[in-house]
Design a protein around this motif. Structure first.
Motif, PDB file in Angstrom:
ATOM      1  N   PRO A  62       0.849  -1.200   0.000  1.00  0.00           N
ATOM      2  CA  PRO A  62       0.000   0.000   0.000  1.00  0.00           C
ATOM      3  C   PRO A  62       0.879   1.243   0.000  1.00  0.00           C
ATOM      4  CG  PRO A  62      -0.401  -1.380   1.970  1.00  0.00           C
ATOM      5  CD  PRO A  62       0.864  -1.865   1.322  1.00  0.00           C
ATOM      6  N   HIS A  63       0.314   2.348  -0.446  1.00  0.00           N
ATOM      7  CA  HIS A  63       0.904   3.658  -0.177  1.00  0.00           C
ATOM      8  C   HIS A  63      -0.108   4.458   0.626  1.00  0.00           C
ATOM      9  CE1 HIS A  63       4.432   3.210  -2.707  1.00  0.00           C
ATOM     10  NE2 HIS A  63       3.654   2.695  -3.654  1.00  0.00           N
ATOM     11  N   GLY A  64       0.427   5.369   1.419  1.00  0.00           N
ATOM     12  CA  GLY A  64      -0.443   6.258   2.172  1.00  0.00           C
ATOM     13  C   GLY A  64      -0.381   7.650   1.577  1.00  0.00           C
ATOM     14  N   TYR A 102       2.909  13.670   1.997  1.00  0.00           N
ATOM     15  CA  TYR A 102       3.846  12.543   2.017  1.00  0.00           C
ATOM     16  C   TYR A 102       3.111  11.225   2.109  1.00  0.00           C
ATOM     17  CZ  TYR A 102       3.206  11.921   7.093  1.00  0.00           C
ATOM     18  OH  TYR A 102       2.695  11.665   8.321  1.00  0.00           O
ATOM     19  N   CYS A 103       3.874  10.168   1.830  1.00  0.00           N
ATOM     20  CA  CYS A 103       3.354   8.811   1.961  1.00  0.00           C
ATOM     21  C   CYS A 103       3.507   8.369   3.413  1.00  0.00           C
ATOM     22  CB  CYS A 103       4.111   7.871   1.032  1.00  0.00           C
ATOM     23  SG  CYS A 103       3.716   6.127   1.291  1.00  0.00           S
ATOM     24  N   THR A 104       2.424   7.819   3.955  1.00  0.00           N
ATOM     25  CA  THR A 104       2.409   7.463   5.382  1.00  0.00           C
ATOM     26  C   THR A 104       2.791   6.009   5.647  1.00  0.00           C
ATOM     27  OG1 THR A 104       0.061   7.008   5.129  1.00  0.00           O
ATOM     28  CG2 THR A 104       0.655   9.161   6.015  1.00  0.00           C
ATOM     29  N   ASP A 105       2.874   5.192   4.613  1.00  0.00           N
ATOM     30  CA  ASP A 105       3.117   3.762   4.805  1.00  0.00           C
ATOM     31  C   ASP A 105       4.543   3.443   4.336  1.00  0.00           C
ATOM     32  OD1 ASP A 105       1.202   0.920   4.749  1.00  0.00           O
ATOM     33  OD2 ASP A 105       3.202   0.871   3.877  1.00  0.00           O
ATOM     34  N   PHE A 106       5.337   2.887   5.215  1.00  0.00           N
ATOM     35  CA  PHE A 106       6.754   2.678   4.891  1.00  0.00           C
ATOM     36  C   PHE A 106       6.885   1.643   3.770  1.00  0.00           C
ATOM     37  CE2 PHE A 106      11.161   2.577   5.056  1.00  0.00           C
ATOM     38  CZ  PHE A 106      11.626   3.552   5.924  1.00  0.00           C
ATOM     39  N   CYS A 107       7.048   2.128   2.526  1.00  0.00           N
ATOM     40  CA  CYS A 107       6.836   1.272   1.368  1.00  0.00           C
ATOM     41  C   CYS A 107       8.126   0.821   0.685  1.00  0.00           C
ATOM     42  CB  CYS A 107       5.955   2.011   0.367  1.00  0.00           C
ATOM     43  SG  CYS A 107       6.522   3.682   0.033  1.00  0.00           S
ATOM     44  N   SER A 108       9.239   1.471   0.968  1.00  0.00           N
ATOM     45  CA  SER A 108      10.508   1.068   0.348  1.00  0.00           C
ATOM     46  C   SER A 108      11.625   1.761   1.104  1.00  0.00           C
ATOM     47  CB  SER A 108      10.561   1.492  -1.127  1.00  0.00           C
ATOM     48  OG  SER A 108      10.863   2.880  -1.205  1.00  0.00           O
ATOM     49  N   LEU A 123      13.267   4.074   0.081  1.00  0.00           N
ATOM     50  CA  LEU A 123      13.177   5.500  -0.216  1.00  0.00           C
ATOM     51  C   LEU A 123      11.800   6.067   0.144  1.00  0.00           C
ATOM     52  CD1 LEU A 123      15.228   5.447  -3.516  1.00  0.00           C
ATOM     53  CD2 LEU A 123      15.927   6.393  -1.304  1.00  0.00           C
ATOM     54  N   HIS A 124      11.139   5.400   1.073  1.00  0.00           N
ATOM     55  CA  HIS A 124       9.830   5.878   1.541  1.00  0.00           C
ATOM     56  C   HIS A 124       9.911   7.305   2.065  1.00  0.00           C
ATOM     57  CE1 HIS A 124       6.399   6.315   4.256  1.00  0.00           C
ATOM     58  NE2 HIS A 124       7.270   6.521   5.225  1.00  0.00           N
ATOM     59  N   GLN A 125      10.980   7.635   2.787  1.00  0.00           N
ATOM     60  CA  GLN A 125      11.079   8.995   3.328  1.00  0.00           C
ATOM     61  C   GLN A 125      11.228  10.028   2.215  1.00  0.00           C
ATOM     62  OE1 GLN A 125       9.784   8.758   6.271  1.00  0.00           O
ATOM     63  NE2 GLN A 125      11.281   9.992   7.398  1.00  0.00           N
ATOM     64  N   GLU A 126      11.594   9.604   1.016  1.00  0.00           N
ATOM     65  CA  GLU A 126      11.685  10.509  -0.132  1.00  0.00           C
ATOM     66  C   GLU A 126      10.329  10.663  -0.835  1.00  0.00           C
ATOM     67  OE1 GLU A 126      14.062   8.470   0.839  1.00  0.00           O
ATOM     68  OE2 GLU A 126      15.629   9.973   1.120  1.00  0.00           O
ATOM     69  N   MET A 127       9.351   9.863  -0.423  1.00  0.00           N
ATOM     70  CA  MET A 127       8.053   9.877  -1.114  1.00  0.00           C
ATOM     71  C   MET A 127       7.227  11.021  -0.549  1.00  0.00           C
ATOM     72  SD  MET A 127       5.725   6.620  -2.042  1.00  0.00           S
ATOM     73  CE  MET A 127       4.292   6.813  -3.097  1.00  0.00           C
ATOM     74  N   GLN A 128       7.416  12.204  -1.109  1.00  0.00           N
ATOM     75  CA  GLN A 128       6.835  13.423  -0.565  1.00  0.00           C
ATOM     76  C   GLN A 128       6.631  14.427  -1.685  1.00  0.00           C
ATOM     77  OE1 GLN A 128      10.160  15.336   1.808  1.00  0.00           O
ATOM     78  NE2 GLN A 128       9.974  16.671   0.039  1.00  0.00           N
TER      79      GLN A 128
HETATM   80 CU1  CUA Z   1       4.785   5.019  -0.457  1.00  0.00          CU
HETATM   81 CU2  CUA Z   1       5.841   5.153   1.579  1.00  0.00          CU
END
Ligand code: CUA
Ligand code: K7E
Length: 663
Positions: free
Chosen positions: A583-585, A619-625, A627-632
């Motif tokens: 999932p992505h948040g 930002y994306c709330t679900d730790f997805c990869s 580079l999740h912290q870059e998903m913004q």
């Molecule tokens: Cu998509 Cu974290």
């Protein structure tokens, strides 16, 4: 014996006064040495059973694995759930619509799995809303609430959602009798006896798609319908309801509804009711109730308000309903796997009556009635009774069955589970619970084929079982091994909300049909973007629609400018992943809303009304990869009337004005 102590210490008066004296001694060492190996599920191994546990005042349903007691999932049903965006996303808001408007909470007491030929088929689980009367259907391929239907002419949908052996109907009886919706309800409360009615709803269920519809209702005398179960096997075609407050009190029920020695079990011949419906004996009455359906293709719920319902008058149509006297203020109403024995559990009774279906049929044929109650024939107690379990315990509530001729009854006041034999009505064993047990669950325990391995006790009071967590402690379940002669408590596990009924089924019935992701090519959400190339931002007056996508590890677009004060922004985010468990948040600063949690292949929409000028991170709330912290990304909000053009981009900078000057 602890039990005899309770009898002398408490007495039946204590039942009425309070229940705080229910803590048995020797709370500590209930679990013996080999228990750990019985509940141990090694890392990476699956549990043997799914356990679907009602959440009570949480309004949700939790799914546990058994025997480990591991919490696998909380499925949002009647309450908003910010963790999943349920009731917050534009797509799911209509699920919680009612004739009263949007209702974000309810009180879910009973989960009931669908059955085919009296066996659990693992397709759906139904749940009841006790406060604003509704029934939900949860799809067990997605573990999502697929449908919610409101119940007209009802108040407090407690005796619900119990089903017939082929899931022909989900049945719901009103706990609180109320004036019917088509009457003017602006009347004195003390006219209860004259004006209040108890309606029983028969909700039909589509054989293939599970779609629910209120097929008909039975108008019954004004009492409290508490619980119910369908007949099965020989008693298929009948339904049984426990009724209390046959005193028809409208105030201080604690005293006023505990006057009579016997209240009733109501036996309903629903096949007969169907015949009357076919013969046109029902009347359509005006009402208002919501029917909400979640569409798996559009990932969107719709809510429709319905305006009439078919009602059969059971006073006129005499051979639908029969009352059977049942001691005293009955709560649970349970039917054994053969369909012959109906067990009524009187909360204030010192015995458990077991009724015989054959005897009930004979009593009806012989007209062995002791009179009428509000126009409904009352069968003589002895004419319907198979026998009584003597001195079983204090405060019987609910009974489950093991399919080997034994019944297991919970005792709230004496905090125990009591095993007894149905044929000779002898108590075989008792085990203490910690403390004050409500419902019990044997896997398949209300079907024709129970799995006689465990009974789970859902306890109301947890003091001293876990580390203290302030004044409030979570409720607790206890897993009890019933495979041997003697019951053995083998595990405690905390539960969410306040569980009432729960059901369990072998994992194999469900696990292989689980959906892993939604196919993007089948996504029919009107705001879907099936690839980054089709993402866009569109202004329609003061509404700004962002057609966005999410994929590891960025949003497209991730820079948006040209939003102005006074705009309503709709982020329609499609998760482009096509893989299980990715999932992505989505969240944006200051949103008066929850996050979105978007499953692979799905589109969900967050509405945001910016409250000030500035730059807003999202930002994306679900730790997805990694580079999740870059998903913004960022959204720029300019003053109303600004001439900053609407722009959106990912990965490149577009020339944009410095400050939004007035047009
Ligand atoms: Cu998509 Cu974290
Ligand atoms: Cu006994 Cu609401 Cu089924 Cu609770 S109810 S325990």
């Amino acid at each position: 014996m602890k039990y005899t102590n309770y009898m002398t210490v408490l007495g039946v008066v204590a039942l009425v006064i309070g229940v705080n004296a229910c803590k048995p001694k020797n709370a500590g060492n209930a679990v013996s040495g080999d228990a750990a190996s019985k509940v141990y599920v090694a890392p990476g191994k699956y549990d043997e059973f799914y356990n679907f546990v009602s959440g009570g005042f949480s309004g949700q349903m939790s799914v546990y694995g058994l025997p480990s007691g591991r919490l696998l999932r909380v499925v949002p049903v009647f309450s908003v759930d910010p963790e999943k965006g349920y009731g917050y996303s534009e797509e799911t808001k209509p699920m919680l619509n009612t004739s009263h408007g949007f209702v974000p909470w309810d009180d879910f007491h009973h989960s009931e799995l669908s059955q085919t030929n009296g066996e659990i088929d693992g397709r759906w689980v139904f749940g009841n809303a006790n406060n604003t009367p509704r029934v939900a259907r949860i799809d067990l391929t997605t573990f999502r609430t697929a449908e919610i239907i409101e119940l007209p002419n009802s108040g407090g949908n407690h005796s619900s959602p119990f089903i017939t052996e082929n899931t022909e109907y989900v049945v719901a009886g009103t706990r609180f009798s109320v004036p019917p919706d088509y009457e003017n309800g602006d009347i004195p409360i003390n006219t209860y006896k004259k004006n209040f009615k108890g309606h029983i709803s028969f909700i039909s269920v589509g054989k293939e798609d599970g779609k629910m519809d209120v097929a008909f209702q039975l108008e019954c005398p004004g009492v409290n319908f508490d619980l119910s179960h369908a007949g099965k096997g020989k008693s298929h075609g009948w339904f049984f309801f426990s009724c209390y407050n046959t005193e028809q009190a409208n105030t201080l029920l604690e005293v006023n509804a505990s006057q009579k020695d016997k209240d009733f079990i109501m036996a309903v011949n629903w096949k007969k009711a169907e015949e009357y419906v076919k013969a046109g004996k029902g009347k359509k009455v005006a009402t208002k109730y919501a029917h909400n359906v979640y569409n798996e293709k559009t990932h969107t719920a719709t809510s429709e308000i319905k305006n009439e319902v078919l009602v059969l008058d059971t006073k006129e149509l005499k051979d639908i309903c029969y009352f059977i006297p049942c001691p005293k203020s009955p709560h649970g109403c349970d039917v054994d796997p053969t369909g012959e024995y109906i067990v009524g559990s009187g909360k204030l009774a010192a015995l458990i009556p077991v009724f015989s279906f054959d005897k009930i049929q004979k009593a009806i044929a012989d007209k062995a009635f002791e009179g009428e109650f509000d126009g409904i024939p009352v069968i003589k107690y002895d004419a319907a009774l198979y026998g009584e379990v003597k001195k079983p315990g204090l405060g019987p509530l609910h009974t489950e069955f093991d399919g080997k001729g034994n019944a297991y009854t919970s005792f709230f006041v004496s905090s125990e589970v009591v095993k007894w034999n149905i044929k000779d009505l002898k108590v075989l064993d008792r085990v203490q619970t910690y403390y004050s047990v409500g419902h019990l669950c044997v896997p398949g325990g209300d079907s024709k084929k129970p799995n006689p391995k465990y009974v789970i006790a859902y306890n109301k009071i947890t003091k001293d079982r876990y580390l203290p967590t302030g004044p409030e402690l979570s409720q607790s379940a206890q897993l009890i091994d019933i495979s041997g002669e003697k019951m053995q408590v083998i595990l405690d596990f905390p539960t969410i909300g306040e569980p009432h009924y729960a059901q369990a089924v072998a994992a194999d019935v469900i696990k292989n049909r689980s959906v892993k992701f939604y196919k993007i090519e089948e996504n029919a959400n009107p705001y879907v973007s099936k690839g980054e190339a089709t993402t866009k931002v569109v202004r329609e007056g003061n509404k700004v629609h962002v057609y966005a996508t999410a994929i590891r590890s960025h949003f497209a677009p991730d820079n948006i400018e040209g939003v102005r004060m006074g705009d309503e922004v709709y982020f329609h985010v499609t998760n482009l992943e096509q893989d299980w468990d990715v999932p992505h948040g989505f969240a944006i600063k200051g949103a008066a809303n929850a996050e979105l949690l978007i499953m692979p292949g799905e589109t969900q929409t967050l509405k945001w009304v910016p409250d000030r000028v500035g730059i807003f991170p999202m930002y994306c709330t679900d730790f997805c990869s990694a580079l999740h912290q870059e998903m913004q990304g960022y959204v720029r909000v300019s003053p109303a009337g600004s001439n900053v053009p609407l722009m959106f981009s990912t990965g490149k900078n577009l020339p944009a004005p410095e400050a939004g000057g007035a047009k």
